[in-house]
Motif scaffolding. Structure first.
Motif, PDB file in Angstrom:
ATOM      1  N   ASP A  20       5.954  -9.008   1.553  1.00  0.00           N
ATOM      2  CA  ASP A  20       4.706  -9.056   0.779  1.00  0.00           C
ATOM      3  C   ASP A  20       3.678  -9.963   1.449  1.00  0.00           C
ATOM      4  OD1 ASP A  20       5.850  -7.344  -1.057  1.00  0.00           O
ATOM      5  OD2 ASP A  20       6.221  -8.894  -2.568  1.00  0.00           O
ATOM      6  N   ARG A  21       4.123 -11.095   1.962  1.00  0.00           N
ATOM      7  CA  ARG A  21       3.222 -12.029   2.651  1.00  0.00           C
ATOM      8  C   ARG A  21       2.637 -11.359   3.902  1.00  0.00           C
ATOM      9  NH1 ARG A  21       2.603 -17.588   2.431  1.00  0.00           N
ATOM     10  NH2 ARG A  21       4.321 -17.700   0.974  1.00  0.00           N
ATOM     11  N   ILE A  22       3.473 -10.643   4.628  1.00  0.00           N
ATOM     12  CA  ILE A  22       3.005  -9.936   5.824  1.00  0.00           C
ATOM     13  C   ILE A  22       1.990  -8.860   5.435  1.00  0.00           C
ATOM     14  CG2 ILE A  22       3.735  -8.323   7.635  1.00  0.00           C
ATOM     15  CD1 ILE A  22       6.247 -10.073   7.957  1.00  0.00           C
ATOM     16  N   GLN A  23       2.224  -8.176   4.327  1.00  0.00           N
ATOM     17  CA  GLN A  23       1.296  -7.139   3.869  1.00  0.00           C
ATOM     18  C   GLN A  23      -0.074  -7.744   3.562  1.00  0.00           C
ATOM     19  OE1 GLN A  23       1.729  -3.870   3.843  1.00  0.00           O
ATOM     20  NE2 GLN A  23      -0.350  -3.578   3.110  1.00  0.00           N
ATOM     21  N   ILE A  24      -0.105  -8.899   2.925  1.00  0.00           N
ATOM     22  CA  ILE A  24      -1.370  -9.565   2.614  1.00  0.00           C
ATOM     23  C   ILE A  24      -2.104  -9.947   3.897  1.00  0.00           C
ATOM     24  CG2 ILE A  24      -2.358 -11.690   1.642  1.00  0.00           C
ATOM     25  CD1 ILE A  24      -0.126 -11.480  -0.539  1.00  0.00           C
ATOM     26  N   ILE A  25      -1.379 -10.523   4.844  1.00  0.00           N
ATOM     27  CA  ILE A  25      -2.001 -10.929   6.113  1.00  0.00           C
ATOM     28  C   ILE A  25      -2.507  -9.696   6.866  1.00  0.00           C
ATOM     29  CG2 ILE A  25      -1.617 -12.040   8.347  1.00  0.00           C
ATOM     30  CD1 ILE A  25       0.365 -13.925   6.907  1.00  0.00           C
ATOM     31  N   SER A  26      -1.754  -8.596   6.836  1.00  0.00           N
ATOM     32  CA  SER A  26      -2.193  -7.352   7.489  1.00  0.00           C
ATOM     33  C   SER A  26      -3.528  -6.895   6.922  1.00  0.00           C
ATOM     34  CB  SER A  26      -1.167  -6.237   7.288  1.00  0.00           C
ATOM     35  OG  SER A  26       0.046  -6.562   7.869  1.00  0.00           O
ATOM     36  N   HIS A  27      -3.662  -6.983   5.618  1.00  0.00           N
ATOM     37  CA  HIS A  27      -4.925  -6.595   4.966  1.00  0.00           C
ATOM     38  C   HIS A  27      -6.064  -7.503   5.431  1.00  0.00           C
ATOM     39  CE1 HIS A  27      -7.611  -4.948   1.994  1.00  0.00           C
ATOM     40  NE2 HIS A  27      -7.873  -6.171   1.580  1.00  0.00           N
ATOM     41  N   MET A  28      -5.786  -8.784   5.573  1.00  0.00           N
ATOM     42  CA  MET A  28      -6.799  -9.725   6.048  1.00  0.00           C
ATOM     43  C   MET A  28      -7.216  -9.400   7.479  1.00  0.00           C
ATOM     44  SD  MET A  28      -5.183 -13.209   4.468  1.00  0.00           S
ATOM     45  CE  MET A  28      -6.268 -14.245   5.414  1.00  0.00           C
TER      46      MET A  28
END
Length: 190
Positions: free
Chosen positions: A126-134
């Motif tokens: 989930d943390r990686i998904q958020i950073i990917s969006h950023m």
């Protein structure tokens, strides 16, 4: 049509309110500045990710041969930091993060199938998904669709452990490199 008896209406409303409150409190702002400020936020989030990965990495034994060739590889040298280009660096960061997310989802599914606790894997994914969006916000355009490899089955708990340890190990080095790269990019922005 769903009918709810009066006995369950109030608890249902309370539950729905809690879910909305949780979403509101934990949601990231939809606006992320581009340029130096956006890179600074991305840099900090990558450092946080590295701390989480470092903690997980310490728990793993790596006394086995690594075999996941589908993970992103890093073929950079320190001198490459002097010639970074913003767009290609962010695109490579994005595709690498998406690849790690794909692999962590695979691990999470197998952990769930085997009845193991997958909460740490899910939080990391989930943390990686958020950073990917950023990163996507910083890129400004949608990169080409990624092609994901087919992964071999994980038939035993040992295979699952090995694959998870290898993903965490390679994610550690990936984060290390991109923290350096983001540091160079953000310091080069005016």
């Amino acid at each position: 049509m769903l009918t709810v008896s009066p006995d369950f209406t109030f608890p249902l409303i309370v539950l729905m309110t809690c879910v909305e409150l949780f979403t509101f409190v934990t949601a990231r702002p939809t606006y992320l500045p581009q340029g130096k400020k956006g890179l600074q936020i991305l840099y900090q989030d990558m450092r946080t990710l590295l701390n989480v990965v470092s903690h997980e990495r310490l728990r793993n034994e790596k006394d086995f041969e690594q075999s996941l060739t589908s993970l992103p590889t890093l073929n950079y040298k320190a001198q490459d930091l002097k010639s970074l280009e913003m767009s290609s660096t962010l695109e490579h960061l994005y595709s690498g993060l998406k690849s790690f997310k794909f692999h962590l989802d695979w691990i999470q599914q197998k952990q769930e199938e085997m009845g193991n606790d997958y909460s740490k894997t899910k939080k990391l994914a989930d943390r990686i998904q958020i950073i990917s969006h950023m990163v996507l916000i910083q890129i400004g355009t949608t990169p080409p669709e990624l092609v994901y490899p087919s992964l071999s089955p994980l038939n035993t708990a040992w295979n699952l452990y090995q694959a998870n340890a290898e993903i965490i190990d390679k994610l550690y080095f990936f984060c290390n490199w991109y923290i350096r790269a983001l540091g160079v990019l953000k310091n080069g922005q005016h």
